[in-house]
Design a protein around this motif. Sequence first.
Motif, PDB file in Angstrom:
ATOM      1  N   LEU A 157      -8.408   0.382  -5.433  1.00 23.65           N
ATOM      2  CA  LEU A 157      -7.077  -0.113  -5.076  1.00 23.65           C
ATOM      3  C   LEU A 157      -6.000   0.740  -5.733  1.00 23.65           C
ATOM      4  N   SER A 158      -4.888   0.921  -5.035  1.00 23.97           N
ATOM      5  CA  SER A 158      -3.769   1.713  -5.541  1.00 23.97           C
ATOM      6  C   SER A 158      -2.606   0.801  -5.917  1.00 23.97           C
ATOM      7  N   SER A 197      -1.241  -0.765  -2.889  1.00 24.21           N
ATOM      8  CA  SER A 197      -2.094  -1.845  -2.414  1.00 24.21           C
ATOM      9  C   SER A 197      -1.853  -3.123  -3.208  1.00 24.21           C
ATOM     10  N   HIS A 246     -11.498  -2.712   2.786  1.00 26.96           N
ATOM     11  CA  HIS A 246     -10.312  -2.219   3.489  1.00 26.96           C
ATOM     12  C   HIS A 246      -9.028  -2.898   2.998  1.00 26.96           C
ATOM     13  N   ASN A 256      -6.872  -1.963   0.808  1.00 21.62           N
ATOM     14  CA  ASN A 256      -5.747  -1.025   0.760  1.00 21.62           C
ATOM     15  C   ASN A 256      -5.030  -0.977   2.102  1.00 21.62           C
ATOM     16  N   ASN A 269      -3.307  -4.441   3.067  1.00 23.09           N
ATOM     17  CA  ASN A 269      -2.086  -4.724   2.318  1.00 23.09           C
ATOM     18  C   ASN A 269      -0.936  -3.822   2.751  1.00 23.09           C
ATOM     19  N   THR A 270      -1.249  -2.584   3.094  1.00 21.95           N
ATOM     20  CA  THR A 270      -0.211  -1.676   3.603  1.00 21.95           C
ATOM     21  C   THR A 270       0.307  -2.168   4.958  1.00 21.95           C
TER      22      THR A 270
END
Length: 515
Positions: free
Chosen positions: A28-29, A32, A176, A178, A181-182
């Motif tokens: 996760l970023s 995210s 999925h 990331n 959430n985007t």
Amino acid sequence: MSGTSSPGEGKRMTMTSTMERRDLPKNLSMVSIMGLSFAIMAVPFGLSTTLSLSLTNGESVTVFWGWVLVSLISLGIAASLAEICAVYPTAGGVYYWSAMLSTPRYRAIASWITGWLTLVGNWTVTLSICFSTGQLFLSAVTIFHDDFVPNTWQTVLMFWGVMAVCTGINAFFSKHLNLLNTICMIWTAASVLILLIVLLATARHRNTASYVFAHYDASRSGYPSGWSFFVGLLQAAYTLTGYGMVASLCEEVQNPDREVPRAMVLSVLMAGLTGIVYLIPLLFVLPEVKMILSVANGQPIGLIFTTVTGSRAGGMGLLALILVIAIFAGTGALTAASRCTFAFARDGAIPGSRYWSQYNYNLNVPLNGLLLSSTICCLLGLIYFGSNAAFQSFVGVATICLSTSYGFPILVSVLNRRQAVRKSSFSLGKFGYAINIATVTWIILSVVLFCMPVSIPVTAAGMNYASVVFSGFATVSVVWYAVRGRKTFSGPTEVVLDGHRADEEDTRVVMKEGI
């Protein structure tokens, strides 16, 4: 915290559970995490489903200025938590922070209390989001069939259906997150823009600026005029609660000490601005309040859209935007709840912890914790059979539990003269004391406010049962602590230094003397 020198001094110390055997996948970023927090708050959805609360308690002034006030307070709470998170970035979140900020004597009980508060808060905010989503889906039927009034069974079954969808997404699409959430952030921003344009372009009736920013009428609440405003703040407080939940994903992020604090604060700032952009056009075209409050299931947003656009299809189209946001919100809340359940179970604080602390590495999800969270939410939904005001109770207890769980580590930090956060990479500096004290004061007030019914006089059907639900979970927590926790629970029990397991001496010193 003790300043005693120790073998582990100068090393970076974090804590994890003896049940953990492998590092969680760090996929996760910051974007995210920010998207997940934003998804949980789900501003257009949260404000739409709780609109009746603030319209009953002051109308436009409470809706708009209440949102602005709570947004500023929430930004202060998020910043206070971010400051602590930068020092202790772990999946335990607030219950871990309470343990580490407390003196060794009170570490276990502080961690236990905060842990149960945040756990119940995670469960009930997921419950309230999914329950209101179910109600919102049923309100869509009313757009095309004016005489349709959903009964209790239809409401509960629809709620269970929403829970099933959110559980399925979490179980099979966790890899999925990331992307999801985007997409959520983009969808929400686009939806707010579409709603703004369509509502203002199609409305045949527009309210004045004086009505939008200065109209105040609390006569429907039965409370004294000034007090009614504060009771109506539940709308904004409920919407702005999810930002602290994302701390439970710290172990799935690269550089969580930097990325998660930034995500928490930025998501609240984004949510506050999104709410302003959404509320202003909505209030300018708002139909007669009496008609809005007469909707049987308390979800009038579909009726508002239909009335403003003058088209059933148009109303349904706008409502569909909100419904997609609602699914994102329910999925995000359940994601955080499952991680919170997993983290607390790792430290033996939940009955059956060994089972709930298992992690499914094939699906990249704590599957058992996910299923436990989903099951508890579904069972709590049965309260609706006893009270049509159940949704307000779910909203209230979620807000109370999450707010108090946020406030506990902040309060402990203040009582310890903010020693632990002096070198935080997300430092509040000279404003730290003022921000911390202001946020704790608000949290104490909110506990009183959100146990109160929306209006008086009170009937059994209209009672706010938040305090009853809260007391029920508190009883479970106390009994389990007496039976097992006091003997086995000492807070997070294994120390990791610079990403490696600590030796026996380091662990002994840290748990005895503090960091």
